[in-house]
Design an enzyme around this catalytic site. Structure first.
Site, mmCIF file in Angstrom:
data_model
loop_
_atom_site.group_PDB
_atom_site.id
_atom_site.type_symbol
_atom_site.label_atom_id
_atom_site.label_comp_id
_atom_site.label_asym_id
_atom_site.label_seq_id
_atom_site.Cartn_x
_atom_site.Cartn_y
_atom_site.Cartn_z
ATOM 1 N N HIS A 182 35.680 49.047 46.460
ATOM 2 C CA HIS A 182 36.714 49.589 47.343
ATOM 3 C C HIS A 182 38.057 49.293 46.675
ATOM 4 C CE1 HIS A 182 34.286 49.265 51.345
ATOM 5 N NE2 HIS A 182 34.487 50.544 51.081
ATOM 6 N N CYS A 189 39.788 42.939 53.882
ATOM 7 C CA CYS A 189 38.716 43.749 54.475
ATOM 8 C C CYS A 189 38.510 43.430 55.958
ATOM 9 C CB CYS A 189 37.387 43.488 53.786
ATOM 10 S SG CYS A 189 37.396 43.627 52.021
HETATM 11 N N1 ARG Z 1 29.508 44.797 53.262
HETATM 12 C C1 ARG Z 1 30.604 45.688 53.411
HETATM 13 C C2 ARG Z 1 30.305 46.988 52.667
HETATM 14 O O1 ARG Z 1 29.692 46.938 51.636
HETATM 15 C C3 ARG Z 1 31.866 45.077 52.922
HETATM 16 C C4 ARG Z 1 33.088 45.913 53.172
HETATM 17 C C5 ARG Z 1 34.335 45.341 52.605
HETATM 18 N N2 ARG Z 1 35.453 46.090 53.008
HETATM 19 C C6 ARG Z 1 36.510 46.381 52.248
HETATM 20 N N3 ARG Z 1 37.520 46.988 52.799
HETATM 21 N N4 ARG Z 1 36.536 46.143 50.954
HETATM 22 O O2 ARG Z 1 30.637 48.070 53.079
#
Ligand code: ARG
Length: 278
Positions: free
Chosen positions: A165, A259
């Site tokens: 991300h 996050c």
């Molecule tokens: N386990 C979540 C996923 O893989 C983590 C999300 C993390 N969020 C972020 N904005 N980086 O989707």
């Protein structure tokens, strides 16, 4: 002046129940009591920094609902909901939608069938929306969202699966100022960032792995996971108060401070936020 507003979701049902990114392994479970403690501490720090924390109610069976950054992209009174890449997270969307509608946001869905993971992959620095794609969100969708909102979009390809991300490797701090982890981008991305953002603070590999770039900015306070001393020194030099708080239980899921939050009134770095009050 109204307080900065942040959406968080308590980790009541948080856990590593599936594996959808390079960090997650069901063999490495989160320790519930520690996750709760770490989340509460983050909440307290953000509240002490001046933020008003709003809560999304946790839902059994949705372990990643805690990562509210992915719920939507907020632009003024508009909220562009996520369309998650993975089915296990698509189930979160009705809860995000209901909450945002109830708060009075004009809620929209991403164009067509394009994947889009909200503020996890789309961050304003000044008037430009920087948008990460490939691993979770689609480049085409980003462009169309930019057209709808009437903002310039700079698509950035994410090339390392650990930085899946955009908010894991890039964090705008103010107009013209951002943190980034160079190796998470390709040459084009690094060049675009360098040309469009006056001051870029690079983070080294070890600190990037500690989620140094996954920072929450509340006015002049920046909050990250522990293990990023070089970045914190640099932030202090730039005039920010840098606060470290342990979030390793969330790193197991591929997430950290940023996050776990969704800024509802626009981050400090967003140009539109300032124009409204100027
Ligand atoms: N386990 C979540 C996923 O893989 C983590 C999300 C993390 N969020 C972020 N904005 N980086 O989707």
């Amino acid at each position: 002046m109204t307080k900065p507003r942040i959406l968080m979701c308590p980790p009541d049902h948080y856990g590593i129940e599936y594996e959808i990114n390079a960090w997650m392994s069901r063999q490495r479970q989160a320790v519930h009591a520690r996750a709760v403690e770490q989340w509460n501490r983050l909440r307290e720090i953000l509240a002490a920094a001046g933020a008003e924390i709003r809560e999304l109610q946790p839902v059994p069976g949705l372990p990643d609902l805690v990562f509210t950054a992915n719920a939507a992209l907020i632009y003024r009174q508009q909220a562009v909901l996520a369309h998650f890449r993975h089915e296990v997270r698509q189930r979160e969307v009705p809860y995000d939608r209901a909450w945002l509608e109830q708060q009075g946001f004009a809620v929209e869905t991403p164009p067509g069938d394009s994947c889009f993971e909200g503020a996890g992959d789309a961050l304003f620095c000044g008037d430009t929306l920087f948008a990460g794609y490939r691993l979770r969100s689609d480049a085409r969708g980003h462009q169309q969202i930019g057209q709808r909102l009437g903002v310039r979009v700079i698509p950035l390809e994410l090339v390392d699966p650990y930085y899946y991300h955009l908010d894991t490797c890039f964090c705008p701090l103010a107009r013209g100022l951002a943190i980034y982890y160079p190796a998470a981008f390709d040459d084009y991305g690094r060049r675009a960032l360098g040309e469009l953002i006056e001051t870029l603070v690079p983070v080294g590999e070890a600190e990037a792995r500690s989620f140094a770039c996954n920072a929450v900015v509340v006015e002049r306070t920046v909050v990250t996971n522990t293990g990023c001393p070089d970045l914190h020194r640099e932030l202090q030099r730039l005039g920010f108060a840098a606060i470290a708080t342990p979030l390793d239980e969330f790193v197991k899921s591929g997430g950290s401070a940023k996050c776990l939050t969704l800024r509802l009134d626009g981050e400090e770095a967003a140009g539109w936020k300032f124009r409204e009050t100027d």
